[in-house]
Design a protein around this motif. Structure first.
Motif, PDB file in Angstrom:
ATOM      1  N   GLU A  91      42.687  48.831  42.951  1.00  0.00           N
ATOM      2  CA  GLU A  91      42.679  47.224  43.075  1.00  0.00           C
ATOM      3  C   GLU A  91      43.146  46.628  42.276  1.00  0.00           C
ATOM      4  O   GLU A  91      43.124  46.864  40.854  1.00  0.00           O
ATOM      5  N   LYS A  92      43.678  45.425  42.209  1.00  0.00           N
ATOM      6  CA  LYS A  92      44.059  44.248  41.333  1.00  0.00           C
ATOM      7  C   LYS A  92      42.855  43.243  41.288  1.00  0.00           C
ATOM      8  O   LYS A  92      42.670  42.309  42.274  1.00  0.00           O
ATOM      9  N   ILE A  93      42.165  43.079  40.129  1.00  0.00           N
ATOM     10  CA  ILE A  93      41.049  42.366  40.060  1.00  0.00           C
ATOM     11  C   ILE A  93      41.372  41.139  38.943  1.00  0.00           C
ATOM     12  O   ILE A  93      41.911  41.388  37.947  1.00  0.00           O
ATOM     13  N   GLY A  94      41.056  39.971  39.241  1.00  0.00           N
ATOM     14  CA  GLY A  94      41.028  39.028  38.071  1.00  0.00           C
ATOM     15  C   GLY A  94      39.597  38.552  38.033  1.00  0.00           C
ATOM     16  O   GLY A  94      38.697  38.656  38.619  1.00  0.00           O
ATOM     17  N   VAL A  95      39.269  38.217  36.621  1.00  0.00           N
ATOM     18  CA  VAL A  95      38.116  37.747  36.015  1.00  0.00           C
ATOM     19  C   VAL A  95      38.343  36.564  35.370  1.00  0.00           C
ATOM     20  O   VAL A  95      39.131  36.126  34.175  1.00  0.00           O
ATOM     21  N   LEU A  96      37.740  35.372  35.808  1.00  0.00           N
ATOM     22  CA  LEU A  96      37.914  33.803  35.630  1.00  0.00           C
ATOM     23  C   LEU A  96      36.728  33.489  34.915  1.00  0.00           C
ATOM     24  O   LEU A  96      35.606  33.493  35.805  1.00  0.00           O
TER      25      LEU A  96
ATOM     26  N   THR B 261      42.415  41.904  35.171  1.00  0.00           N
ATOM     27  CA  THR B 261      42.919  40.981  34.404  1.00  0.00           C
ATOM     28  C   THR B 261      42.079  39.755  34.209  1.00  0.00           C
ATOM     29  O   THR B 261      41.601  39.316  34.889  1.00  0.00           O
ATOM     30  N   ILE B 262      41.457  39.634  32.666  1.00  0.00           N
ATOM     31  CA  ILE B 262      40.872  38.575  32.320  1.00  0.00           C
ATOM     32  C   ILE B 262      41.785  37.418  32.024  1.00  0.00           C
ATOM     33  O   ILE B 262      42.968  37.728  31.208  1.00  0.00           O
ATOM     34  N   ALA B 263      41.560  36.103  32.612  1.00  0.00           N
ATOM     35  CA  ALA B 263      42.480  35.044  31.944  1.00  0.00           C
ATOM     36  C   ALA B 263      41.780  33.757  31.874  1.00  0.00           C
ATOM     37  O   ALA B 263      40.473  33.561  32.311  1.00  0.00           O
TER      38      ALA B 263
END
Length: 223
Positions: A9-14, A172-174
């Motif tokens: 999985e490709k996970i984003g953390v915002l 990915t933390i962004a």
């Protein structure tokens, strides 16, 4: 926090500054240990792994890229000491670093000053990403480590990763929505808790925090 991430999985953390994004992912590689609760990889508590085995599974690219005095090739090979030149170039191509490296007179043998002082912020970040990619980790964590890249280069990076490393789990933390917009799911953190989880399309309809971040960053400039 209660979060499950599936293989590949490709996970984003915002979320806003100080909401716990970096702390959350640093628990995975045991930069910190939990004071309560558990973190599992493949069903095994991370505290039950040998450090070497855990760090072979997980690679972390930090926002502040740490490079060492030596050649660009030497710096990339910190990820895999016995890497071939072919492997070095392959990792650099995915990281969108190959073209600027080859523009230097010495190419991959270009000497890097201590802490990468001779390179731009974006160049240092891309070399750090190549160093992580050459390890071929099962889990790759970007801790705001594409912040110095322009949006097109960042988009090309994620496109190359998705095409070449489909089985790799990427977190990915962004700070910017554009960095996580195409993730399989995005985790919105607020004051150390999960405010919402969903795709971009789902969150833009249902999550006030995500809507606020989106409107402040993208809508005013025209998406």
């Amino acid at each position: 926090i209660n979060l499950k991430i599936n293989k590949g999985e490709k996970i984003g953390v915002l979320g806003s500054t100080g909401c716990g994004k970096s702390t959350l992912v640093k628990l995975i590689a045991r930069f910190y240990d939990t004071t309560s609760g558990n973190v599992y990889i493949d069903g095994i508590d991370v505290k039950d792994y040998k450090f070497s085995a855990l760090r072979n599974k997980v690679a972390v690219v930090l926002q502040k890229s740490e490079l060492f005095s030596g050649t660009i090739k030497d710096n990339i090979c910190w990820g895999k000491e016995d890497a071939t030149m072919e492997e070095v170039e392959y990792a650099a191509k995915i990281a969108q670093a190959d073209s600027f490296i080859k523009s230097f007179n010495e190419g991959y043998d270009t000497y890097v000053a201590e802490k990468g002082a001779s390179l731009s912020g974006g160049q240092k970040q891309r070399i750090s990403i190549a160093r992580a990619l050459i390890k071929k980790p099962e889990i790759l964590i970007f801790d705001d480590s594409t912040s110095a890249l322009d949006l097109q280069t960042e988009a090309n990076l994620y496109k190359a990763i998705n095409e070449s490393l489909k089985d790799m789990t990427i977190i990915t933390i962004a700070q910017r929505v554009a960095s996580v917009k195409n993730a399989d799911k995005i985790v919105v953190l607020n004051d150390g808790e999960i405010a919402s989880i969903g795709s971009h399309d789902e969150l833009i309809k249902s999550c006030p925090i995500y809507q606020e971040i989106y409107n402040s960053q993208l809508k005013k400039d025209g998406e």
